[in-house]
Design an enzyme around this catalytic site. Structure first.
Site, PDB file in Angstrom:
ATOM      1  N   GLU A 140      -9.189 -52.235 -32.569  1.00  0.00           N
ATOM      2  CA  GLU A 140      -8.293 -51.845 -33.665  1.00  0.00           C
ATOM      3  C   GLU A 140      -7.333 -50.716 -33.298  1.00  0.00           C
ATOM      4  O   GLU A 140      -7.239 -49.720 -34.004  1.00  0.00           O
ATOM      5  CB  GLU A 140      -9.127 -51.419 -34.894  1.00  0.00           C
ATOM      6  CG  GLU A 140      -9.997 -52.545 -35.413  1.00  0.00           C
ATOM      7  CD  GLU A 140     -10.783 -52.144 -36.669  1.00  0.00           C
ATOM      8  OE1 GLU A 140     -10.689 -52.901 -37.655  1.00  0.00           O
ATOM      9  OE2 GLU A 140     -11.475 -51.118 -36.676  1.00  0.00           O
ATOM     10  N   VAL A 141      -6.612 -50.874 -32.210  1.00  0.00           N
ATOM     11  CA  VAL A 141      -5.620 -49.855 -31.860  1.00  0.00           C
ATOM     12  C   VAL A 141      -4.361 -50.128 -32.689  1.00  0.00           C
ATOM     13  O   VAL A 141      -3.806 -51.223 -32.659  1.00  0.00           O
ATOM     14  CB  VAL A 141      -5.293 -49.893 -30.354  1.00  0.00           C
ATOM     15  CG1 VAL A 141      -4.313 -48.789 -30.006  1.00  0.00           C
ATOM     16  CG2 VAL A 141      -6.575 -49.766 -29.531  1.00  0.00           C
TER      17      VAL A 141
END
Ligand SMILES: *[C@@H]1O[C@H](CO)[C@@H](O)[C@H](O)[C@H]1NC(C)=O
Ligand SMILES: *[C@@H]1O[C@H](CO)[C@@H](O)[C@H](O)[C@H]1NC(C)=O
Ligand SMILES: *[C@@H]1O[C@H](CO)[C@@H](O)[C@H](O)[C@H]1NC(C)=O
Ligand SMILES: *[C@@H]1O[C@H](CO)[C@@H](O)[C@H](O)[C@H]1NC(C)=O
Length: 531
Positions: A326-327
């Site tokens: 989840e960057v």
């Protein structure tokens, strides 16, 4: 599609099983959880009374590991009260041949740590007058001991003549606890390790820090927890706390794999590590908000090198979990220096490539420290160039496409861990353990070589809505469903049989002081709190 069908079936089963009937099935006293690979009862075999006061463990002649091995000694001391419960009053005083459980371990080694390659197999033979537990390693001996005679509630105790031959189906059977969204007191972690051992889980995945707080006390960078913990005095894990967790786990044959998730999920790192995070911009000015770790400055890699140098000595397991999920690219996109760097280095507008640039350097640093690594699936999905020995952790349910992801990961030759269907923090009304139980991790299209790359899975307990008040009932006995799926033969999948054994096991847990929630209507001989 196979997965979708599996879920429909599981829902169907949930609805069709008459719940009252389930609850009223007699619980087989002493039934085993998780189910061993093989158990036989000799024809005409009887049972042998076991007297708690006389019962003892002893090391068998010729065992490569003898008395004085801390792992075995501690286990013997732990198990006696677990096996015999609270009372030996009114115990008959006659003689019985079954007084001594001999333990034989064929491989020397007592001071080390369990690893992904450790043998956990064991054999337990009980016949009149002789009880022998044999295992290749002390870790296998630990897995076997508690099967003896699991929680038979009334005196005197009996053990059936039996032979159990047992080994795990998958070598990595983990449980993730999140200590960033809520701080979990040390005691809650240690108690969880106990119940993990009862379930034959062998990996504690410690998701120790994240955006909300940084409770890990770093010796190299003490400001991280001073500025990033919820409370720098009370809501931290000191070096001594971490050592306690690791040793407590070792004595139970459990590996501790720490996760320091980067470059996203790092907001709490910011205050204690100035210059580490990316300043986000609104137009031409910094907004005062920070994003993921800044991948374009050299100081980042100096920091990461020193930090992981420390972490790799503090946590003895070969593997670290490096996160990578989840960057959020919007902050990187807003930052003019990052855009200029991307243009200069030819990355253009592809922020996945920037993530890849960071992760590749991180992986190089960590492998130069002599460690292996596990990463969340996005690192694979975003085409980061990976070392072939990387383990990919599949977590996205993705409309039940997670089994296709398992197929993709293993087709690319990587080892895989499954968590997607096993988020225990998610709850729903009814017997939701059945859905977790019905998951078949190898139910994807793929060659036998691909299937062999699935090394196991992990149940996850994310902490948004979980702290020490509700951790234990939410974990147990639901976590047991995942434990059995990862330990037992794939053919062990009869939900009615599992219900009866799990309900009995849950009563055993209550007897051991674990606040495990009920599966459905019913009662235990000994309720939680001493009824
Ligand atoms: C032991 O044997 C008895 C009699 O055959 C049986 O009823 C009982 O379920 C057995 N217990 C276990 C733990 O196998
Ligand atoms: C960062 O490190 C690289 C390679 O070590 C070097 O070429 C570059 O000049 C450094 N940049 C700064 C700003 O120090
Ligand atoms: C698996 O790979 C195929 C082919 O590259 C792709 O179409 C599919 O979306 C992938 N599945 C998942 C769940 O990522
Ligand atoms: C699992 O059980 C099946 C059916 O009893 C058996 O054929 C298979 O060999 C077992 N698997 C293992 C790994 O023992």
């Amino acid at each position: 599609m196979a997965a979708a069908r599996a879920l429909q079936l599981s829902l169907l089963r949930l609805l069709l099983l008459p719940p009252l009937l389930l609850a009223l099935l007699p619980s087989p006293a002493g039934a085993l959880w998780p189910q061993p690979q093989a158990q036989s009862f000799p024809p005409g075999g009887g049972r042998c009374p076991v007297l708690a006061r006389r019962f003892r463990f002893a090391v068998a002649d010729g065992s490569a590991v003898g008395p004085g091995c801390a792992v075995l000694d501690a286990a013997f001391q732990r198990y006696w009260p677990l096996l015999f419960g609270r009372t030996t009053e009114n115990e008959p005083s006659w003689e019985t041949p079954c007084t001594k459980l001999l333990v034989y371990v064929s491989t020397p080694g007592c001071d080390g740590f369990p690893s992904l390659d450790s043998s956990e197999s064991y054999k337990l033979s009980v016949s009149k007058g002789s009880m022998l537990l044999s295992a290749e390693t002390i870790w296998g001996a630990l897995r076997g001991e508690l099967h003896f005679p699991q929680g038979i509630p009334t005196l005197p105790y009996y053990i059936n003549e039996t032979e159990i031959v047992d080994f795990p189906r998958f070598p990595h059977r983990g449980l993730l606890l999140d200590t960033s969204r809520h701080y979990l007191p040390l005691k809650a972690i240690l108690e969880t390790l106990d119940v993990m051992a009862y379930n034959k889980f062998n990996v504690f995945h410690w998701h120790i820090v994240d955006d909300p707080s940084f409770p890990y006390e770093s010796s190299t960078f003490p400001e991280l927890s001073r500025q990033g913990a919820f409370n720098a005095m009370t809501h931290v894990y000191t070096a001594s706390d971490v050592r306690s967790v690791i040793e407590y786990a070792r004595l139970r044959g459990i590996r501790v794999i720490a996760e320091f998730d980067t470059p996203g999920h790092t907001l709490s790192w910011g205050p204690g590590a100035p210059g580490l995070l990316t300043p986000c911009y609104i137009g031409k000015a910094p907004s005062g908000v920070y994003g993921p770790i800044n991948p374009i400055v050299n100081s980042t890699y100096q920091f990461v090198t020193s930090f992981f140098q420390e972490v790799s000595t503090v946590f003895p397991d070969f593997f670290l979990h490096l996160g990578g999920d989840e960057v959020d690219f919007t902050c990187w996109q807003s930052n003019p220096e990052i855009r200029a760097f991307m243009a200069e280095t030819g990355l253009g507008e592809d922020y996945k490539k920037l993530e890849s640039f960071y992760i590749q350097r991180l992986l190089d640093i960590v492998s130069s420290l002599g460690k292996g690594y596990i990463v969340w699936q996005e690192v694979f999905d975003n085409d980061v160039k990976l070392r072939p020995d990387t383990i990919i952790h599949v977590w996205k349910e993705n409309n039940l496409q997670y089994l296709n992801e398992m197929a993709n990961v293993t087709r690319a030759g990587y080892r895989a861990l499954l968590s997607a269907p096993w988020y225990l923090n998610r709850i729903s009304y009814g017997q939701d353990w059945i859905e977790a139980y019905n998951v078949e991790p190898l139910n994807f299209e793929g060659s036998p070589e691909q299937k062999a790359l699935v090394i196991g899975g992990e149940a996850c307990m994310w902490g948004e809505y979980v702290d020490v008040t509700n951790l234990t009932p939410r974990l147990w006995p639901r976590g047991g469903a995942v434990a059995e799926r990862l330990w037992s033969n794939e053919t062990v999948k009869d939900v009615q049989d599992a219900y009866a054994r799990l309900a009995e096991f849950r009563c055993t847990l209550l007897g051991r002081g674990v606040q495990a929630q009920p599966l459905y209507v019913g009662y235990c001989d000994h309720e939680f709190g001493g009824v």
